[in-house]
Design a protein around this motif. Structure first.
Motif, PDB file in Angstrom:
ATOM      1  N   LEU A   1     -57.831  42.215  55.739  1.00  0.00           N
ATOM      2  CA  LEU A   1     -57.752  40.215  55.910  1.00  0.00           C
ATOM      3  C   LEU A   1     -57.360  39.767  54.747  1.00  0.00           C
ATOM      4  O   LEU A   1     -57.009  38.289  54.896  1.00  0.00           O
ATOM      5  N   GLY A   2     -58.034  40.067  53.492  1.00  0.00           N
ATOM      6  CA  GLY A   2     -58.468  39.185  52.124  1.00  0.00           C
ATOM      7  C   GLY A   2     -57.024  38.794  51.712  1.00  0.00           C
ATOM      8  O   GLY A   2     -57.283  37.769  51.250  1.00  0.00           O
ATOM      9  N   ILE A   3     -56.517  39.805  51.931  1.00  0.00           N
ATOM     10  CA  ILE A   3     -55.182  40.478  51.129  1.00  0.00           C
ATOM     11  C   ILE A   3     -53.881  39.387  52.099  1.00  0.00           C
ATOM     12  O   ILE A   3     -52.944  38.282  51.370  1.00  0.00           O
ATOM     13  N   LEU A   4     -53.722  39.536  53.302  1.00  0.00           N
ATOM     14  CA  LEU A   4     -53.032  38.944  53.882  1.00  0.00           C
ATOM     15  C   LEU A   4     -53.011  37.722  54.303  1.00  0.00           C
ATOM     16  O   LEU A   4     -54.214  37.413  53.984  1.00  0.00           O
ATOM     17  N   HIS A   5     -51.999  36.684  54.866  1.00  0.00           N
ATOM     18  CA  HIS A   5     -52.266  35.084  54.871  1.00  0.00           C
ATOM     19  C   HIS A   5     -52.544  35.447  56.314  1.00  0.00           C
ATOM     20  O   HIS A   5     -52.869  36.472  57.308  1.00  0.00           O
ATOM     21  N   PRO A   6     -53.389  34.042  56.447  1.00  0.00           N
ATOM     22  CA  PRO A   6     -54.528  34.774  57.928  1.00  0.00           C
ATOM     23  C   PRO A   6     -53.628  35.046  59.372  1.00  0.00           C
ATOM     24  O   PRO A   6     -54.332  35.411  60.082  1.00  0.00           O
ATOM     25  N   VAL A   7     -52.441  34.374  59.182  1.00  0.00           N
ATOM     26  CA  VAL A   7     -51.327  34.347  60.189  1.00  0.00           C
ATOM     27  C   VAL A   7     -51.152  35.789  60.127  1.00  0.00           C
ATOM     28  O   VAL A   7     -51.151  36.471  61.762  1.00  0.00           O
ATOM     29  N   GLN A   8     -51.089  36.357  59.157  1.00  0.00           N
ATOM     30  CA  GLN A   8     -50.532  37.738  59.328  1.00  0.00           C
ATOM     31  C   GLN A   8     -51.356  39.124  59.894  1.00  0.00           C
ATOM     32  O   GLN A   8     -51.098  39.861  60.196  1.00  0.00           O
ATOM     33  N   GLY A   9     -52.512  38.843  58.928  1.00  0.00           N
ATOM     34  CA  GLY A   9     -54.512  38.847  59.384  1.00  0.00           C
ATOM     35  C   GLY A   9     -55.086  38.859  60.983  1.00  0.00           C
ATOM     36  O   GLY A   9     -54.851  40.723  61.437  1.00  0.00           O
ATOM     37  N   VAL A  10     -54.512  37.700  61.387  1.00  0.00           N
ATOM     38  CA  VAL A  10     -53.937  37.749  63.386  1.00  0.00           C
ATOM     39  C   VAL A  10     -53.386  38.516  63.614  1.00  0.00           C
ATOM     40  O   VAL A  10     -53.565  39.793  64.697  1.00  0.00           O
ATOM     41  N   ASP A  11     -52.468  38.676  63.076  1.00  0.00           N
ATOM     42  CA  ASP A  11     -51.420  40.016  63.868  1.00  0.00           C
ATOM     43  C   ASP A  11     -51.574  41.031  63.729  1.00  0.00           C
ATOM     44  O   ASP A  11     -51.423  42.104  64.237  1.00  0.00           O
ATOM     45  N   PHE A  12     -52.025  41.476  62.615  1.00  0.00           N
ATOM     46  CA  PHE A  12     -52.555  43.133  62.132  1.00  0.00           C
ATOM     47  C   PHE A  12     -53.466  43.504  62.734  1.00  0.00           C
ATOM     48  O   PHE A  12     -53.728  44.653  63.567  1.00  0.00           O
ATOM     49  N   TRP A  13     -54.805  42.744  63.235  1.00  0.00           N
ATOM     50  CA  TRP A  13     -55.659  42.985  63.298  1.00  0.00           C
ATOM     51  C   TRP A  13     -55.213  44.160  64.638  1.00  0.00           C
ATOM     52  O   TRP A  13     -54.858  44.435  65.703  1.00  0.00           O
ATOM     53  N   PRO A  14     -56.242  45.077  63.965  1.00  0.00           N
ATOM     54  CA  PRO A  14     -56.327  46.847  65.366  1.00  0.00           C
ATOM     55  C   PRO A  14     -57.232  46.624  66.394  1.00  0.00           C
ATOM     56  O   PRO A  14     -57.576  45.677  66.832  1.00  0.00           O
TER      57      PRO A  14
END
Length: 184
Positions: free
Chosen positions: A171-184
């Motif tokens: 989540l620190g590497i990804l852009h915040p929007v991608q991090g939220v999309d990624f969340w398992p």
């Protein structure tokens, strides 16, 4: 109104990601507390099917599975355009995280294998011969089993910590929007 959303939304997205991490930390804390009483149930939970249990790695998923999901999303055509973000420096950071995570997984796998071997090597049968009544557990056997359970709890806690840290790093590497999309 649109300009306000652009300014506010990233903050809300960061708060959402932080809240999700807090929930995961709470989950891990509760697992740790409950595992003190019955650690074996976390390694083969009765609420899972045998097939689901066969997919477990040290009482859960492999942390490197999170990274494989990032790679899978990189190749997929998704709305967030993650593939446009995961290039250059970002992809190198993901690759390095994957290497570190796999090294830690291997270390924990070896530690658990050592615990399994220790149980097989323990002179349980020799200790058991000293039992006077069938089903009576000698203090020596109980001590060995309690020590083994404590070690299993430690491995479970280390693995949960690795899962959490890997997720935080992603989540620190990804852009915040991608991090939220990624969340398992």
């Amino acid at each position: 109104m649109v300009a306000l959303c652009v300014v506010v939304c990233p903050r809300r997205i960061l708060l959402l990601a932080q809240k999700a991490i807090e929930h995961f930390e709470s989950y891990i804390s509760q697992r740790s507390s409950l595992s003190q009483n019955d650690v074996a149930s976390f390694f083969s939970p009765s609420w899972c099917t045998p097939w689901e249990n066969s997919l477990f790695w040290i009482a859960g998923c492999r942390p490197s599975a999170f990274i494989r999901l990032v790679y899978a999303l990189d190749g997929a055509d998704i709305e967030s355009k993650l593939s446009e973000i995961l290039r250059g420096k970002t992809m190198r950071a993901v690759d390095e995280l994957q290497r570190q995570t796999i090294r830690e997984e291997e270390r924990l796998t070896a530690r658990l294998a050592g615990l399994q071997e220790d149980m097989a090597d323990q002179p349980i049968s020799a200790i058991a011969k000293g039992i006077d009544w069938i089903g009576e557990m000698s203090g020596e056997i109980e001590k060995v089993l309690n020590e083994h359970e404590r070690s299993m709890v430690e491995v479970l806690e280390e693995d949960d910590k690795l899962r959490l840290n890997t997720l935080k790093e992603i989540l620190g590497i990804l852009h915040p929007v991608q991090g939220v999309d990624f969340w398992p």
